[in-house]
Scaffold this active site. Structure first.
Site, PDB file in Angstrom:
ATOM      1  N   LYS A  42       0.849  -1.202   0.000  1.00  0.00           N
ATOM      2  CA  LYS A  42       0.000   0.000   0.000  1.00  0.00           C
ATOM      3  C   LYS A  42       0.884   1.252   0.000  1.00  0.00           C
ATOM      4  O   LYS A  42       2.094   1.169   0.246  1.00  0.00           O
ATOM      5  CB  LYS A  42      -0.918  -0.020   1.227  1.00  0.00           C
ATOM      6  CG  LYS A  42      -0.169  -0.048   2.556  1.00  0.00           C
ATOM      7  CD  LYS A  42      -1.100  -0.214   3.751  1.00  0.00           C
ATOM      8  CE  LYS A  42      -0.303  -0.396   5.028  1.00  0.00           C
ATOM      9  NZ  LYS A  42      -0.916   0.192   6.191  1.00  0.00           N
ATOM     10  N   ARG A 135     -10.216   0.152  15.104  1.00  0.00           N
ATOM     11  CA  ARG A 135     -10.475   0.900  13.867  1.00  0.00           C
ATOM     12  C   ARG A 135     -11.521   0.146  13.051  1.00  0.00           C
ATOM     13  O   ARG A 135     -12.707   0.315  13.280  1.00  0.00           O
ATOM     14  CB  ARG A 135      -9.180   1.069  13.056  1.00  0.00           C
ATOM     15  CG  ARG A 135      -8.052   1.782  13.825  1.00  0.00           C
ATOM     16  CD  ARG A 135      -6.833   2.056  12.957  1.00  0.00           C
ATOM     17  NE  ARG A 135      -6.409   0.888  12.157  1.00  0.00           N
ATOM     18  CZ  ARG A 135      -5.266   0.806  11.494  1.00  0.00           C
ATOM     19  NH1 ARG A 135      -4.419   1.816  11.517  1.00  0.00           N
ATOM     20  NH2 ARG A 135      -4.955  -0.279  10.812  1.00  0.00           N
ATOM     21  N   TYR A 264      15.573  30.835   4.557  1.00  0.00           N
ATOM     22  CA  TYR A 264      14.451  31.593   5.123  1.00  0.00           C
ATOM     23  C   TYR A 264      14.622  31.781   6.625  1.00  0.00           C
ATOM     24  O   TYR A 264      14.993  30.834   7.344  1.00  0.00           O
ATOM     25  CB  TYR A 264      13.137  30.831   4.907  1.00  0.00           C
ATOM     26  CG  TYR A 264      12.616  30.862   3.488  1.00  0.00           C
ATOM     27  CD1 TYR A 264      12.219  32.048   2.895  1.00  0.00           C
ATOM     28  CD2 TYR A 264      12.486  29.677   2.764  1.00  0.00           C
ATOM     29  CE1 TYR A 264      11.710  32.065   1.596  1.00  0.00           C
ATOM     30  CE2 TYR A 264      11.980  29.681   1.477  1.00  0.00           C
ATOM     31  CZ  TYR A 264      11.594  30.882   0.897  1.00  0.00           C
ATOM     32  OH  TYR A 264      11.097  30.885  -0.373  1.00  0.00           O
ATOM     33  N   MET A 312      11.107  24.597   0.229  1.00  0.00           N
ATOM     34  CA  MET A 312      10.361  23.661  -0.627  1.00  0.00           C
ATOM     35  C   MET A 312      11.286  22.921  -1.590  1.00  0.00           C
ATOM     36  O   MET A 312      11.105  21.729  -1.857  1.00  0.00           O
ATOM     37  CB  MET A 312       9.291  24.421  -1.420  1.00  0.00           C
ATOM     38  CG  MET A 312       8.329  23.496  -2.136  1.00  0.00           C
ATOM     39  SD  MET A 312       7.116  24.358  -3.150  1.00  0.00           S
ATOM     40  CE  MET A 312       6.128  25.184  -1.947  1.00  0.00           C
TER      41      MET A 312
HETATM   42  C1  LIG Z   1      -4.017  -4.315   8.327  1.00  0.00           C
HETATM   43  C2  LIG Z   1      -2.528  -4.238   8.133  1.00  0.00           C
HETATM   44  N1  LIG Z   1      -1.808  -5.375   8.086  1.00  0.00           N
HETATM   45  C3  LIG Z   1      -0.473  -5.365   7.924  1.00  0.00           C
HETATM   46  C4  LIG Z   1       0.219  -4.174   7.824  1.00  0.00           C
HETATM   47  C5  LIG Z   1       1.727  -4.210   7.662  1.00  0.00           C
HETATM   48  O1  LIG Z   1       2.336  -3.679   8.799  1.00  0.00           O
HETATM   49  P1  LIG Z   1       3.938  -3.492   8.891  1.00  0.00           P
HETATM   50  O2  LIG Z   1       4.273  -2.483   7.859  1.00  0.00           O
HETATM   51  O3  LIG Z   1       4.136  -2.983  10.270  1.00  0.00           O
HETATM   52  O4  LIG Z   1       4.546  -4.817   8.642  1.00  0.00           O
HETATM   53  C6  LIG Z   1      -0.483  -2.977   7.884  1.00  0.00           C
HETATM   54  C7  LIG Z   1       0.250  -1.703   7.814  1.00  0.00           C
HETATM   55  O5  LIG Z   1       0.063  -0.795   8.557  1.00  0.00           O
HETATM   56  C8  LIG Z   1      -1.893  -2.998   8.042  1.00  0.00           C
HETATM   57  O6  LIG Z   1      -2.612  -1.869   8.091  1.00  0.00           O
END
Ligand SMILES: Cc1ncc(COP(=O)(O)O)c(C=O)c1O
Length: 377
Positions: A42, A135, A264, A312
């Site tokens: 992700k 969550r 700055y 920046m």
């Molecule tokens: C639901 C879930 N599983 C696994 C992970 C992977 O976690 P990590 O990057 O700490 O291994 C995440 C990342 O935050 C997550 O949100």
């Protein structure tokens, strides 16, 4: 590892795909032989580039991929990645369409969502118990079981998994991790007896390193596969190899007399005759302003202090007198040069944040350049 400046741009994130492969293989060694490893890619592979990271992780022994957004799953499919993908995040109806169109598994915690999957022609679901993260998922184990039973009983819907997520896996010694683990196991084990096909998964990187009892059938690893330490310590101590190097170069060198300033707000005023080296990288690239007068940079194998305000597009470094830097020199913000190393963990400590945020915070203006141990891919 420093790779020669091979692309003439102001700032580069070089990503060693061989390191990601080795990190995955190293984490696999923590698992039972039949344990599966899901690579979490992700947020554009924690800033490393999702498609390249996914391919490297699969080459290193991952058999699943996880993302949070449906759009992220679609992007992996567009890159012709065919491995199973789990979309872990909450999905709007439109995003659910997109996730299912990408042939991704989705996460359910109420029965209406299972019905929504069925209404769209079906798909595979993983039921999430909120064992303490607070969550997503349902806190009510009986309700979670009802969602799973509904999924198993609904035509076109395949009950593929049962999952949870730990809140404190990276805080060693706390008791809450064990409580979550017990809650999940008490719910998930009987569910699997009733539905032997389901995969149980709970552990992130920290949980995987911390406790074999948390591994179940699959672990979901993000930070560790990029060679970042889940406990914020030195990754090398856990045999993790940082895959990303962030570099710029010395674009200008200026002699400063005592009393002259850089940047700055004049937050750096020379106390002695010195030189500043200007590097064309700034918060518009993801180098946070909190590093103002609060970071080191490697030039010529030496640590030099970043001085003055991070702007920046530029930062300045005190190169001393005579200057320990020359125009054109490579400047490492994250990575190694000579015997010196600056880790994302060091940068995170200075910013009072976590390594995850440091690499995720690299912005699109910084090109990602891929290599395998220095060989261009
Ligand atoms: C639901 C879930 N599983 C696994 C992970 C992977 O976690 P990590 O990057 O700490 O291994 C995440 C990342 O935050 C997550 O949100």
């Amino acid at each position: 590892m420093a790779v020669q400046q091979d692309v003439a741009v102001r700032a580069i994130a070089r990503v060693n795909l061989a390191a990601i492969e080795r990190n995955v293989a190293r984490m696999r060694r923590e698992l039972r032989a039949d344990g599966a490893l899901c690579a979490v890619v992700k947020a554009d592979g924690y800033g490393h580039g999702a498609v390249a990271a996914a391919r490297a992780a699969l080459a290193g022994g991952a058999t699943w991929l996880a993302v949070v957004a449906a759009q992220e799953a679609a992007a992996l499919r567009a890159a012709r990645i065919h491995a199973p993908i789990l979309v872990m995040g909450a999905l709007s109806p439109h995003e659910l369409d997109l996730a299912l169109a990408a042939d991704a598994d989705v996460v359910a915690w109420d029965e209406s969502f299972v019905a929504a999957v069925a209404a769209r022609g079906g798909g595979s679901v993983h039921v999430k118990l909120d064992s303490g993260m607070g969550r997503l998922g349902t806190r009510d184990a009986a309700a979670a079981t009802r969602v799973a039973e509904a999924a198993a009983a609904t035509d076109g819907v395949f009950l593929a998994g049962a999952m949870t997520h730990f809140a404190t896996a990276d805080e060693r010694g706390d008791a809450f991790f064990g409580e979550q683990l017990e809650r999940f196991a008490a719910w998930a084990q009987p569910l699997r007896s009733a539905h032997p096909q389901i995969a149980l998964h709970a552990a992130n990187s920290a949980a995987t390193l911390r406790d074999g009892a948390a591994h179940f059938d699959m672990v979901r690893l993000g930070v560790s596969i990029y060679g970042l330490d889940p406990f914020g310590e030195d990754p090398l101590a856990r045999e993790l190899e940082p895959a990303l190097e962030l570099s710029s170069y010395v674009a200008a060198l200026k002699a400063l007399a005592p009393g002259e300033s850089a940047g700055y707000g004049r937050r750096f005023v020379a106390e002695r005759a010195t030189h500043t080296a200007t590097l064309p990288i700034g918060y518009g690239d993801g180098v946070r302003r909190g590093l103002t007068n609060n970071a080191d940079v490697l030039i010529g194998g030496r640590r030099l202090p970043l001085v003055g305000t991070v702007s920046m597009d530029n930062v300045t470094v005190d190169a001393g007198a005579p200057p320990a830097a020359a125009c054109g020199d490579e400047a490492i913000m994250i990575g190694a040069q000579g015997d010196e190393r600056i880790t994302a963990e060091e940068v995170a400590r200075r910013l009072e944040t976590i390594n995850y945020e440091v690499t995720c915070g690299l912005l699109a203006r910084v090109p990602r350049v891929y290599h395998r141990d220095g060989e261009p891919t």
